[in-house]
Design a protein around this motif. Structure first.
Motif, PDB file in Angstrom:
ATOM      1  N   SER A  28       0.843  -1.610  -0.005  1.00  0.00           N
ATOM      2  CA  SER A  28      -0.038   0.199  -0.181  1.00  0.00           C
ATOM      3  C   SER A  28       0.872   1.201   0.097  1.00  0.00           C
ATOM      4  CB  SER A  28      -1.109  -0.120   1.494  1.00  0.00           C
ATOM      5  OG  SER A  28      -0.204  -0.585   2.818  1.00  0.00           O
ATOM      6  N   GLY A  29       0.532   2.980  -0.645  1.00  0.00           N
ATOM      7  CA  GLY A  29       1.218   3.782  -0.179  1.00  0.00           C
ATOM      8  C   GLY A  29       1.301   4.339  -1.541  1.00  0.00           C
ATOM      9  N   ARG A  47       5.524   7.340   0.856  1.00  0.00           N
ATOM     10  CA  ARG A  47       5.526   6.249   2.091  1.00  0.00           C
ATOM     11  C   ARG A  47       4.772   4.821   1.712  1.00  0.00           C
ATOM     12  NH1 ARG A  47       8.102   5.419   7.187  1.00  0.00           N
ATOM     13  NH2 ARG A  47       6.753   3.315   8.361  1.00  0.00           N
ATOM     14  N   LEU A  48       5.462   3.581   1.235  1.00  0.00           N
ATOM     15  CA  LEU A  48       4.922   2.486   0.817  1.00  0.00           C
ATOM     16  C   LEU A  48       5.284   1.754   2.158  1.00  0.00           C
ATOM     17  CD1 LEU A  48       6.421   2.051  -2.204  1.00  0.00           C
ATOM     18  CD2 LEU A  48       4.575   2.915  -1.876  1.00  0.00           C
ATOM     19  N   THR A  49       4.419   0.198   2.220  1.00  0.00           N
ATOM     20  CA  THR A  49       3.692  -0.192   2.805  1.00  0.00           C
ATOM     21  C   THR A  49       3.756  -1.498   2.434  1.00  0.00           C
ATOM     22  OG1 THR A  49       3.247   1.057   4.421  1.00  0.00           O
ATOM     23  CG2 THR A  49       3.098  -1.065   5.278  1.00  0.00           C
ATOM     24  N   TYR A 104       8.550  -1.119   4.888  1.00  0.00           N
ATOM     25  CA  TYR A 104       7.992  -0.034   4.705  1.00  0.00           C
ATOM     26  C   TYR A 104      10.103   0.360   3.859  1.00  0.00           C
ATOM     27  CZ  TYR A 104       6.101  -0.592   8.780  1.00  0.00           C
ATOM     28  OH  TYR A 104       5.472  -1.086  10.041  1.00  0.00           O
TER      29      TYR A 104
END
Length: 121
Positions: A7-8, A19-21, A79
């Motif tokens: 997500s993100g 910011r990717l998670t 992350y």
């Protein structure tokens, strides 16, 4: 069966941040290596950043000083903080993981579905 869920992603102007998670769902076991790969149109998939269970990190030269990878070991969550984004960072970002080795040198067997990152001028 283990699934990695990202997500993100999204659309951002050059110089902005995202910011990717990535977190596993379903039954999962502990991953030694986790990381992010990306693929731009017409290009091969490339490693962006990787982190192992001990916290050792590896970055592609193109993102050093701008991106930071981190992980919550207890939750197998990883992350990717992306700052000072450039149009050339545009692509589909994939979470990647492997049980017993790093994913810095070659990808592991576990992939997410990918999340689109688009950086406009």
């Amino acid at each position: 069966q283990v699934h990695l869920v990202e997500s993100g992603g999204g659309l951002v102007q050059a110089g902005g941040s995202l910011r990717l998670t990535c977190a596993p769902s379903g039954n999962f076991f502990s991953f030694f290596g986790m990381g992010w790969y990306r693929q731009a149109p017409g290009n091969q998939r490339e490693m962006v950043a990787a982190i192992n269970r001990g916290g050792r990190t590896t970055y592609a030269d193109s993102v050093k000083g701008r991106f930071t990878i981190s992980r919550d070991g207890a939750q197998n969550t990883v992350y990717l903080q992306m700052n000072s984004l450039k149009p050339e960072d545009t692509g589909v970002y994939y979470c990647n993981a492997e049980r017993l080795r790093t994913v810095a040198d070659r990808p592991g067997d576990y992939w997410g579905q990918g999340t689109q990152v688009t950086v406009s001028n």
